[in-house]
Scaffold this motif. Structure first.
Motif, short mmCIF file in Angstrom:
data_model
loop_
_atom_site.label_atom_id
_atom_site.label_comp_id
_atom_site.label_asym_id
_atom_site.label_seq_id
_atom_site.Cartn_x
_atom_site.Cartn_y
_atom_site.Cartn_z
N PRO A 523 0.85 -1.20 0.00
CA PRO A 523 0.00 0.00 0.00
C PRO A 523 0.89 1.25 0.00
O PRO A 523 2.09 1.17 0.25
CB PRO A 523 -0.77 -0.10 1.32
CG PRO A 523 -0.32 -1.39 1.97
CD PRO A 523 0.96 -1.77 1.35
N PRO A 524 0.29 2.41 -0.22
CA PRO A 524 1.03 3.66 -0.01
C PRO A 524 1.58 3.71 1.41
O PRO A 524 0.98 3.14 2.34
CB PRO A 524 -0.04 4.74 -0.23
CG PRO A 524 -1.03 4.10 -1.14
CD PRO A 524 -1.07 2.66 -0.73
N LEU A 525 2.72 4.36 1.60
CA LEU A 525 3.38 4.37 2.89
C LEU A 525 2.48 4.92 4.00
O LEU A 525 2.43 4.37 5.11
CB LEU A 525 4.68 5.17 2.81
CG LEU A 525 5.56 5.19 4.06
CD1 LEU A 525 5.93 3.76 4.48
CD2 LEU A 525 6.81 6.02 3.81
N GLU A 526 1.77 6.00 3.71
CA GLU A 526 0.90 6.60 4.73
C GLU A 526 -0.25 5.66 5.10
O GLU A 526 -0.68 5.62 6.25
CB GLU A 526 0.36 7.95 4.25
CG GLU A 526 1.42 9.05 4.18
CD GLU A 526 2.16 9.23 5.50
OE1 GLU A 526 1.47 9.34 6.55
OE2 GLU A 526 3.41 9.23 5.50
N GLU A 527 -0.74 4.91 4.11
CA GLU A 527 -1.81 3.96 4.40
C GLU A 527 -1.30 2.80 5.26
O GLU A 527 -2.03 2.27 6.11
CB GLU A 527 -2.44 3.44 3.12
CG GLU A 527 -3.71 2.62 3.38
CD GLU A 527 -4.48 2.26 2.12
OE1 GLU A 527 -5.37 1.40 2.22
OE2 GLU A 527 -4.19 2.84 1.06
N GLN A 528 -0.06 2.39 5.05
CA GLN A 528 0.53 1.35 5.89
C GLN A 528 0.44 1.76 7.36
O GLN A 528 0.10 0.95 8.23
CB GLN A 528 2.00 1.12 5.51
CG GLN A 528 2.23 0.54 4.13
CD GLN A 528 3.71 0.40 3.81
OE1 GLN A 528 4.53 0.16 4.69
NE2 GLN A 528 4.06 0.55 2.53
N LYS A 529 0.73 3.03 7.63
CA LYS A 529 0.70 3.52 9.01
C LYS A 529 -0.73 3.56 9.55
O LYS A 529 -0.98 3.21 10.71
CB LYS A 529 1.35 4.90 9.08
CG LYS A 529 2.83 4.89 8.70
CD LYS A 529 3.40 6.30 8.63
CE LYS A 529 4.86 6.26 8.17
NZ LYS A 529 5.43 7.63 8.04
#
Length: 575
Positions: A523-529
């Motif tokens: 996923p996009p990095l921000e979505e991972q978080k």
């Protein structure tokens, strides 16, 4: 406590942890203490019954039907509990003729495949037995030390894992030396003796402890002190035990049916969550589970399925909403690959084998727009194993060095106490020391646990990874905690189970190549978080629900303990 109160609350007590089994044990204990049925002053007292039994015994000895055997007087400190006034304490040898069997020589084929039934201790089933696995010949009966037992004789196992198991013969038969049989004298109801021996199971097991193979002898059995009620009360006791055991059977069947229904409802609810098309639909299904948790789950262990569903939803992109403002995974992978090239050029990492693009056939499910399927080796390009010297069989202490066991990384949370101390004559290898934020994985474990991973939140100094524990190094453009979620999800579990090597399910192995090549959703990095934050939130709710369930079970268990103490008041806690 009044036994009537116990009977009125019988079904409630069955809901306690392991309640039905505890009820069965309690029924037997109350039975032999004289607390299961009332005493009738019109019953012929056991003292008179015992005189008749002694007279019959003397007659049989005189007619040489049984051998003479004397028993020591019963001492006060041998008594287990108080018994009713019209009962008597006896030694088991006083109420029947006891004898063990034997095993005819296996090398003599003329002793086997005859017509006489021959039971071994493993065939005792806590009920009636009629058909034996093996039969012996008349020659064996003649030449070997065998006792031909009568129909209705009571049997008890004396050796090994079956010690204390009982049965009643529904046929004439012999036994091996691991079984002792009793022909009851007139006035002793064989089914009362049967239940008495069942009630004494823990006592007999304790008497057999200590040797390489637990065993009790005929001498120990016949000298065991036991209560003898009047014959009429023996029969009332047996009738009441039968009634209550039948009720236990019904409660057990009802509970099993309830669990089957709960399992189906639980699976249906989780399937709806897993098939949710969007985050809003997921929230609705999750709320429905929370509102019906008492119906769907009745013990903390079942919550594991819910936790797995949460992990699976997370890595399918169904747990949080996608944000069109997030930098897409296609841009993220370019940054990851650029970083890898830079590190290779600087000589900080070794060039890994070329990782192929994930084929369509390898993709286990659809992912949201903005995500990509990649190989694990793309975001974790370097894996190292530790060192496994011969260690002490104890955890390290103080300033000692220690080596992790695989159990330190097997149960979702890093457990530094699972280690073995490094011998003082060996030099440690500090390069393998565990550090906070390490991503650790087991490369060798059971088929269910191989590949399980943890992230080290906190640790103790001077702990090294073993060669069965792998440390993965990630790109700086990755969020480790998301990949830990994926690595412990059902998708990764299925992959490792399929790709692991080893013939034994108790020890499977995965290679670095297997790990590098695992398809992983990016996923996009921000979505991972955001995914990690949501998983933590939902796991916290699972923790709360589990805690409530455990509290409920503890309360049920305490109620059962209180009932047991009240009913056994004035006697020993257990036989």
């Amino acid at each position: 406590m009044n036994p009537d109160v116990f009977f009125k609350n019988f079904e409630l007590l069955a809901d306690a942890p392991n309640g039905v089994q505890k009820l069965r044990e309690l029924i037997l204990q109350l039975a032999v203490m004289g607390k299961l049925v009332g005493q009738d002053p019109n019953d012929e007292p056991a003292s008179v019954l015992l005189e008749k039994i002694e007279a019959e015994k003397k007659r049989q000895i005189k007619e040489k039907l049984i051998r003479s055997e004397s028993f020591a007087p019963i001492k006060e400190d041998e008594l287990f509990f108080k018994i009713p006034a019209n009962w008597e304490w006896i030694r088991l040898g006083q109420i029947g003729d006891w004898g063990a069997g034997s095993t005819p020589n296996r090398k003599n084929p003329d002793y086997y495949d005859g017509t006489t039934k021959w039971f071994k201790s493993g065939e005792l089933n806590d009920g009636y037995i009629i058909e034996s696995e093996e039969k012996i010949t008349d020659l064996a009966l003649k030449e070997c030390s065998l006792r031909l037992n009568k129909k209705d004789d009571v049997l008890i196992a004396m050796y090994g894992a079956t010690i204390g198991k009982v049965a009643i013969l529904d046929t004439e038969a012999t036994t091996n030396q691991a079984v002792c049989a009793c022909t009851c004298f007139t006035g002793v109801y064989n089914r009362y003796l049967f239940f008495l021996l069942k009630a004494y199971l823990k006592y007999f097991a304790s008497q057999g402890a200590g040797g390489a193979q637990p065993n009790i002898s005929r001498i120990k059995i016949v000298n065991t002190v036991a209560p003898l009620p009047p014959l009429a009360e023996q029969k009332r006791i047996v009738s009441k035990v039968d009634e209550l055991m039948a009720l236990c059977d019904k409660l057990e069947a009802r509970r099993q049916k309830k669990q089957e229904i709960q399992s189906k409802l639980n699976s249906a609810a989780l399937d709806k969550m897993l098939s949710a098309e969007n985050q809003e639909e997921f929230e609705q299904n999750w709320q429905r589970i929370c509102e019906n948790f008492d119906i769907l789950y009745d013990n903390p262990e079942n919550v594991g399925k819910l936790r797995q569903a949460i992990l699976q939803l997370a890595v399918q992109g169904k747990l949080v909403e996608q944000n069109p403002e997030d930098e897409p995974a296609s841009v993220l992978i370019e940054k990851i690959e650029a970083e890898e090239k830079k590190l290779l050029k600087e000589g900080k990492i070794q060039k890994a084998k070329n990782l192929q693009t994930v084929d369509v056939e390898e993709i286990p499910y659809n992912i949201p727009n903005g995500w990509l399927w990649i190989r694990f080796g793309k975001i974790a390009p370097h894996i190292e194993a530790g060192w496994s010297p011969m260690c002490e069989k104890r955890p390290k202490e103080g300033e000692e060095w220690g080596v992790l066991k695989i159990s330190a990384v097997s149960w979702d949370v890093f457990n530094p106490s699972e280690n073995k101390a490094l011998p003082s004559n060996l030099n440690p290898r500090p390069e393998y020391e565990v550090k906070p934020n390490d991503f650790l994985m087991s490369r060798a474990n059971t088929s269910e646990l191989v590949g399980k991973s943890v992230i080290v939140e906190d640790t103790i100094p001077k702990l090294m990874i073993s060669d069965k524990v792998l440390r993965l190094f990630f790109s700086s453009y990755s969020f480790k905690k998301y990949y830990n979620i994926f690595n412990n999800s059902q998708t990764a579990r299925f992959y490792y189970a399929k790709e692991a090597s080893g013939t034994s399910s108790s020890m499977k192995n995965i290679s670095r190549e297997v790990i590098y090549n695992m398809p992983v959703p990016l996923p996009p990095l921000e979505e991972q978080k955001r995914i990690f934050v949501k998983v933590e939130q939902l796991m916290g709710l699972c923790d709360e629900l589990e805690s409530k369930l455990r509290k409920s079970r503890e309360d049920s268990g305490k109620l059962m303990e209180t009932v047991v103490r009240g009913l056994l008041e004035g006697g020993a806690a257990e036989i």
